[in-house]
Scaffold this motif. Structure first.
Motif, PDB file in Angstrom:
ATOM      1  N   UNK A   4       0.828  -1.212   0.000  1.00  0.00           N
ATOM      2  CA  UNK A   4       0.000   0.000   0.000  1.00  0.00           C
ATOM      3  C   UNK A   4       0.858   1.255   0.000  1.00  0.00           C
ATOM      4  N   UNK A   5       0.511   2.152  -0.931  1.00  0.00           N
ATOM      5  CA  UNK A   5       1.196   3.453  -1.005  1.00  0.00           C
ATOM      6  C   UNK A   5       0.727   4.296   0.177  1.00  0.00           C
ATOM      7  N   UNK A   6       1.589   4.687   1.108  1.00  0.00           N
ATOM      8  CA  UNK A   6       1.115   5.544   2.194  1.00  0.00           C
ATOM      9  C   UNK A   6       0.562   6.852   1.624  1.00  0.00           C
ATOM     10  N   UNK A   7      -0.493   7.374   2.216  1.00  0.00           N
ATOM     11  CA  UNK A   7      -1.154   8.572   1.674  1.00  0.00           C
ATOM     12  C   UNK A   7      -0.250   9.799   1.699  1.00  0.00           C
ATOM     13  N   UNK A   8       0.825   9.776   2.521  1.00  0.00           N
ATOM     14  CA  UNK A   8       1.635  10.981   2.731  1.00  0.00           C
ATOM     15  C   UNK A   8       2.910  11.019   1.883  1.00  0.00           C
TER      16      UNK A   8
END
Ligand SMILES: CC(=O)CC(=O)C(=O)O
Ligand code: MG
Length: 221
Positions: free
Chosen positions: A57-61
């Protein structure tokens, strides 16, 4: 005889993930970092583990998530102050690992003198292959690790290029942090680290001993 329990699913034990940084001279050079004279250590949380079939998962930040392919060492017998001379007796086996890194966040942390937790320890930041029994890899300092993104070769390095050997790392780490059965040590990445995007497919391997495939997905809140 190292382990009293079955470590073939070591990622389910919830033990420490200890990472070594800058252990191949070419990688710190490509990021304009100094080549270390002592191992650089950091930790990942056990929730960093992810297995084939589940997405990274690509972290949102972050806007710059990098892959780092690494040889992982699975500890079978714990210890403190382990001498280099019998360090390999503490190894149960190996795994192919990715040290997923939010490079933009790591750069900000470095500038501000902050720890790398957000950059390195987020959920799914440590994809791992199946467990590789110790006997399968005769010499862990003599294998090639590689990684392709969407079928393009990005990283290819030989473990003989490690600055600090596996026995040295086990001994060094165990003087600072007691090693336990089920711990995983990531031994650093060779050059070629670069960004991945949503839906990219990564395939990585150790020679023709093992390979694994992962897809990158956006985190849904
Ligand atoms: C600069 C880094 O991110 C160090 C690291 O993780 C490595 O494998 O080298
Ligand atoms: Mg790394």
């Amino acid at each position: 005889m190292a382990s009293s329990r079955n470590l073939s699913r070591f990622w389910e034990w919830g033990r420490k993930i200890i990472c070594v940084g800058r252990n191949y001279a070419e990688h710190p050079k490509e990021l304009k970092n100094e080549v270390p004279t002592e191992p650089v250590l950091f930790l990942k949380s056990p929730s960093a583990y992810v297995r084939e079939g589940a997405p990274i998962l690509l972290p949102y930040y972050t806007n710059n998530l990098h892959h780092e392919v690494e040889l992982g060492v699975v500890i079978g017998k714990g210890g403190t102050n382990i001498p280099q001379s019998n360090a390999m007796d503490h190894v149960e086996g190996y795994a192919l690992c990715l040290d997923m890194t939010a490079r933009d966040i790591q750069d900000q942390c470095k500038k501000k003198g902050l720890p790398w937790t957000l950059a390195k320890a987020f959920n799914t930041s440590c994809p791992v292959s199946d467990f590789i029994p110790k006997e399968t890899i005769q010499d862990p300092h003599n294998v090639k690790i590689w990684l392709k993104v969407n079928d393009n070769l990005r990283q290819e390095g030989h473990t003989s290029s490690m600055i600090f050997s596996i026995p040295f790392l086990i001994s060094y780490i165990s003087r600072i942090i007691t090693l336990e059965e089920g711990d995983l040590i990531l031994t650093g990445t060779p050059k070629g680290v670069a960004a991945v995007q949503e839906n990219d497919e990564m395939v990585a391997g150790i020679d023709d001993i093992i390979s694994m495939k992962f897809q990158v997905k956006k985190q849904t809140q």
